[in-house]
Motif scaffolding. Structure first.
Motif, short mmCIF file in Angstrom:
data_model
loop_
_atom_site.label_atom_id
_atom_site.label_comp_id
_atom_site.label_asym_id
_atom_site.label_seq_id
_atom_site.Cartn_x
_atom_site.Cartn_y
_atom_site.Cartn_z
N SER A 165 -8.09 -0.75 3.67
CA SER A 165 -8.65 -0.57 2.34
C SER A 165 -7.59 -0.92 1.30
O SER A 165 -6.41 -0.63 1.50
CB SER A 165 -9.15 0.86 2.18
OG SER A 165 -8.16 1.78 2.59
N SER A 210 -10.34 5.12 -1.48
CA SER A 210 -10.54 3.69 -1.25
C SER A 210 -11.24 3.04 -2.44
O SER A 210 -12.04 3.67 -3.11
CB SER A 210 -11.39 3.47 0.01
OG SER A 210 -10.66 3.84 1.15
N HIS A 217 -5.73 11.74 3.07
CA HIS A 217 -6.33 10.47 2.74
C HIS A 217 -7.37 10.72 1.66
O HIS A 217 -7.74 11.84 1.43
CB HIS A 217 -7.04 9.99 4.00
CG HIS A 217 -6.87 8.54 4.28
ND1 HIS A 217 -7.46 7.94 5.33
CD2 HIS A 217 -6.18 7.57 3.64
CE1 HIS A 217 -7.14 6.67 5.35
NE2 HIS A 217 -6.37 6.42 4.34
N LYS A 251 0.81 -1.23 0.00
CA LYS A 251 0.00 0.00 0.00
C LYS A 251 0.84 1.27 0.00
O LYS A 251 0.33 2.36 -0.26
CB LYS A 251 -0.90 0.05 1.26
CG LYS A 251 -2.14 -0.81 1.19
CD LYS A 251 -2.95 -0.68 2.48
CE LYS A 251 -3.46 0.70 2.81
NZ LYS A 251 -4.59 1.20 2.02
N ASN A 258 -6.27 0.11 -1.39
CA ASN A 258 -5.82 1.16 -2.29
C ASN A 258 -4.36 1.48 -1.98
O ASN A 258 -3.86 1.15 -0.92
CB ASN A 258 -6.66 2.42 -2.09
CG ASN A 258 -6.72 2.82 -0.62
OD1 ASN A 258 -7.21 2.06 0.22
ND2 ASN A 258 -6.18 3.98 -0.30
N ARG A 283 2.04 2.34 2.79
CA ARG A 283 1.40 2.97 3.94
C ARG A 283 2.37 3.08 5.11
O ARG A 283 3.12 2.16 5.39
CB ARG A 283 0.21 2.08 4.34
CG ARG A 283 -0.44 2.39 5.68
CD ARG A 283 -1.77 1.69 5.72
NE ARG A 283 -2.42 1.71 7.00
CZ ARG A 283 -3.74 1.60 7.14
NH1 ARG A 283 -4.51 1.48 6.08
NH2 ARG A 283 -4.28 1.60 8.32
#
Ligand code: TXA
Ligand code: MG
Length: 349
Positions: free
Chosen positions: A145, A153, A237, A58, A147, A60
């Motif tokens: 999610s 998302s 986000h 991700k 994405n 992230r």
């Protein structure tokens, strides 16, 4: 890596595919799956290495904790140290469904999954495919999610492909999701419990079951200086590539202001987009106009929001202007996501 996409029919689930997906999870791999809210990126929640892979796929930040998805109520007690009675009441009422609750974690939940926190977020999704996958994968599936971090998302398997093709083993394609915005997150470790992220299970619905529920100040307050309690809510986000502005006020003036602002940017040679509703769509011209749903039923707006933001990206839009919505019921989740996507660029008229 090649990403395998498997179409799954909810009415007649192909259990061979579910078993294959489950064995990928058990071996530490990643499988994206549909839920009623948005698509999730599944991994074994009890496997620290699988969590690391999830963050990498991700892009992230690893201090942003993952939600542990379960399919049986008894499994909650394996990952949550102390389950207050109010949480049991909410679980009985809203699970399976779009509600995530936060508890103190047990020792089987690795810090890799909780972003280093002593608490764990748990949800039982209301989607047969999701629940079959969770059981096939060992019972505890982390599911952020599906994405790339920072993008809207995914509400279809196609959106997941756009972001994660080549980075994950498999995508279970169950068609478009129903709700379209992520689950409501409620922190059950504080008393009264506190909503950290609004979703389809609203404050009113929660209060009807358990009495007073607080809302984290960061949820709708654009100018708040204190960080939100859900680490993920602090990141930029849900954002499209274009600069999104939300125009608030009486509908007539909103329409004319949007038309004027978009027109000015068009004249300067930019590509503009307008987020309109069934009630107003015929009153705009000259821009890329997309109808997001009807004001009569804001769940239609929730269902289309992320898909429309992605379409504007694909269209190469520079500036997006959006009408605003009533922050009642699911509208509260819609406005929360829309304002975050706008980086809180709001014009009040
Ligand atoms: O609807 C949903 O919840 C979807 C589907 C796939 O189930 N999942 C989802 O996950 O939205 P994600 O990772 O995109 O968002 C999880 C949010 C983040 O904002 C994160 O910071 C917060 O939950 N969170 C997770 N664990 C937490 C914890 N222990 N304390 C506070 N916030 C937590
Ligand atoms: Mg997310």
């Amino acid at each position: 890596m090649e990403t395998k996409v498997e179409r799954i029919n909810r009415e007649q689930m192909n259990m061979e595919i579910i078993r294959e997906a489950g064995s990928i999870l058990k071996k530490g791999g990643l499988v994206a799956f549909p839920t009623e809210t948005v698509y999730g990126l599944g991994a074994n929640a009890l496997d620290e290495k699988a969590a690391a892979k999830t963050y990498a796929a991700k892009g992230r930040p690893s201090d942003n904790p993952l939600i542990v998805h379960i399919a049986r109520l008894e499994d909650l007690y394996e990952v949550a140290e102390h389950v207050p009675e109010k949480a049991e009441t909410l679980a009985r009422k809203f699970w399976p469904g779009p509600l995530t609750m936060i508890f103190e974690k047990t020792s089987i939940v690795p810090y890799g999954t909780t972003g280093g926190l002593e608490t764990v977020a748990v949800r039982m999704p209301d989607d047969e495919i999701a629940r079959a996958l969770i059981l096939a994968g060992g019972g505890y599936v982390s599911g952020p999610s599906a994405n790339t971090s920072g993008r809207p998302s995914p509400t279809t398997a196609g959106h997941v492909m756009d972001d994660l093709n080549g980075k994950i083993e498999m995508i279970l394609d169950g068609g478009a999701v129903h709700i379209g915005v992520e689950s409501t997150i409620v922190d059950m470790t504080s008393e009264p419990p506190m909503i950290l992220r609004p979703g389809a299970v609203t404050k009113e619905m929660l209060e009807k079951e358990i009495g007073q529920v607080l809302v984290d100040h960061a949820v709708l307050d654009a100018d708040s200086k204190t960080p939100p309690k859900a680490p993920g809510m602090k990141y930029r986000h849900y954002a499209p590539k274009a600069e999104l502005t939300v125009i608030e006020g009486e509908l007539e003036s909103v329409v004319s202001t949007i038309q004027k602002m978009a027109g000015e940017k068009e004249e300067q040679g930019y590509r503009t987009g307008i987020i309109a509703t069934e009630e107003t769509v015929n009153r705009y011209s000259g821009s890329n106009i997309k109808c997001i749903g009807t004001r009569e039923d804001e769940s239609t707006v929730a269902a289309n929001l992320y898909g429309i933001l992605r379409e504007f990206d694909a269209d190469g839009t520079d500036y997006i202007y959006s009408e605003s919505f009533d922050a009642e019921g699911i509208g509260s989740a819609v406005m929360n996501r829309l304002l975050k996507a706008a980086g809180h660029r709001v014009i009040k008229i």
